[in-house]
Design an enzyme around this catalytic site. Structure first.
Site, PDB file in Angstrom:
ATOM      1  N   CYS A 249       0.813  -1.229   0.000  1.00  0.00           N
ATOM      2  CA  CYS A 249       0.000   0.000   0.000  1.00  0.00           C
ATOM      3  C   CYS A 249       0.844   1.276   0.000  1.00  0.00           C
ATOM      4  O   CYS A 249       0.553   2.225  -0.746  1.00  0.00           O
ATOM      5  CB  CYS A 249      -0.938  -0.007   1.198  1.00  0.00           C
TER       6      CYS A 249
ATOM      7  N   HIS B 113      -2.971   6.217   4.524  1.00  0.00           N
ATOM      8  CA  HIS B 113      -1.566   6.413   4.861  1.00  0.00           C
ATOM      9  C   HIS B 113      -1.123   7.784   4.363  1.00  0.00           C
ATOM     10  O   HIS B 113      -1.564   8.246   3.300  1.00  0.00           O
ATOM     11  CB  HIS B 113      -0.688   5.383   4.143  1.00  0.00           C
TER      12      HIS B 113
END
Ligand code: A2P
Length: 341
Positions: free
Chosen positions: A132, A245
């Protein structure tokens, strides 16, 4: 009529698996039959897809005989064992774990960056979905690399707990609730409390002092950008955020490029939304990126300490673009350009 595919989601009951089902529905992927796979513990549980209740089945060696595309997010060990079994049965696997990413025969794909790599899928019948943190970084950096050639990347991440899965989402919630009620928070998933804390520790530590997550960012970025000469150093931090994130990225380019040129380049880049107006307090934040598919870039400015240095702040939903959306985009390329012909 366009071709319809038999699709399986392995790890369907997990945080990423759930989002994969949602993405297949939202993007109206051409599905004939959807099979939902997890452990025996979840067998019989029903999950909704396009208004229908689909029972979860136990993942076994026999699960893939009638499946065209298998999207896996059930952990590295499951992928290691079952991806070759599925591929042997003619199912093309799109794997979200780290198990196959650095295999030279397995393409590692971010559709905005290296969609052509999908064409290597017949090597092993497996296509890997990157980590990710790597996905959102390369979406933002690939246009800069093409324009000015990136020499070196220094990245620090601020990663949401959802990257660790459902249990970690519960842990942040439960610990926060406990602390606000003056109770002792319980630790089950992380080695230290995550509520009101930051952990400079994602995945296991390696002999070189880096974590595996940090080295994934180094190695996967080079593979996706198809350039082993890029110097990369990463520090990955788990923060008490549920979804999305964030990354502070410093790049040094071979050729000169200004912050304004980077801003213009990224405004036109696929999958990128520039949010960069500090005078109005506008910059990307996890609370705004969560639930969306783009990679958001802001705080674009020259690094005045080196020639050709640029700083960026890059935020993206780790469960969507960082996992499920990217996997479904790969499935779309596979269906449109290869299996559908
Ligand atoms: P289950 O819910 O039955 O345990 P998360 O990353 O959110 O923790 O989710 C992990 C997903 O992977 C879940 O759907 C989990 O199923 C599934 N999973 C884990 N191990 C296996 C396995 N050995 N076989 C099949 N599915 C697995």
């Amino acid at each position: 009529m366009n071709k319809l595919f038999n699709v399986a989601v392995a790890g369907a009951t997990g945080a990423v698996g759930n989002q994969m089902i949602a993405c297949l529905q939202e993007r109206d992927f051409p599905i004939k039959n959807l099979k939902l796979l997890a452990t025996a513990r979840s067998a019989g549980r029903k999950l909704r897809f396009k208004g229908k209740e689909i029972p979860v089945e136990e993942l076994t060696e026999e699960s893939f005989s009638e499946v065209d595309i298998g999207i896996f997010s059930a952990g590295g060990a499951t992928s290691q064992k079952y991806a070759p079994v599925a591929a042997r049965d003619g199912c093309v696997v799109i794997d979200n774990s780290a198990a196959w990413r650095m295999d030279p025969d397995v393409p590692l794909v971010v559709p905005e960056v290296n969609p052509h790599a999908v064409g290597q899928y017949p090597n092993k019948g497996i296509i890997a979905n990157p980590n990710c943190s790597t996905i959102q970084m390369v979406v933002a950096l690939a246009p800069i690399h093409r324009m000015a050639g990136i020499k070196r990347i220094v990245v620090s991440t601020y990663q949401a707990v959802s990257g660790t899965g459902k249990k970690a989402i519960d842990e942040l919630y439960d610990q926060t609730k406990a602390m606000l009620n003056f109770l002792e928070p319980e630790k089950k998933v992380y080695p230290h409390r995550i509520a009101f804390n930051c952990l400079p520790h994602i995945d296991v530590f390696l002999e070189n002092g880096y974590t595996k997550e940090e080295m994934k960012m180094v190695n996967e970025t080079r593979k996706i950008l198809e350039d082993d000469s890029i110097g990369i150093t990463a520090t990955t931090i788990r923060v008490p955020v549920f979804f999305s994130h964030s990354e502070s990225i410093n790049v040094e380019t071979r050729d000169p490029i200004t912050a304004d040129e980077v801003r213009t380049l990224l405004e036109d880049a696929p999958g990128v939304t520039v949010v960069d107006d500090p005078s109005k307090n506008l910059y990307p934040m996890p609370i705004d990126a969560a639930g969306r598919d783009d990679t958001f870039v802001g705080r674009i400015r020259a690094d005045e300490s080196v020639p050709n240095g640029i700083n960026l702040w890059v935020v993206s939903d780790n469960i969507r673009k960082g996992a499920a959306t990217n996997a479904v985009q790969i499935a779309e390329i596979l269906a449109n350009d290869y299996l559908g012909k």
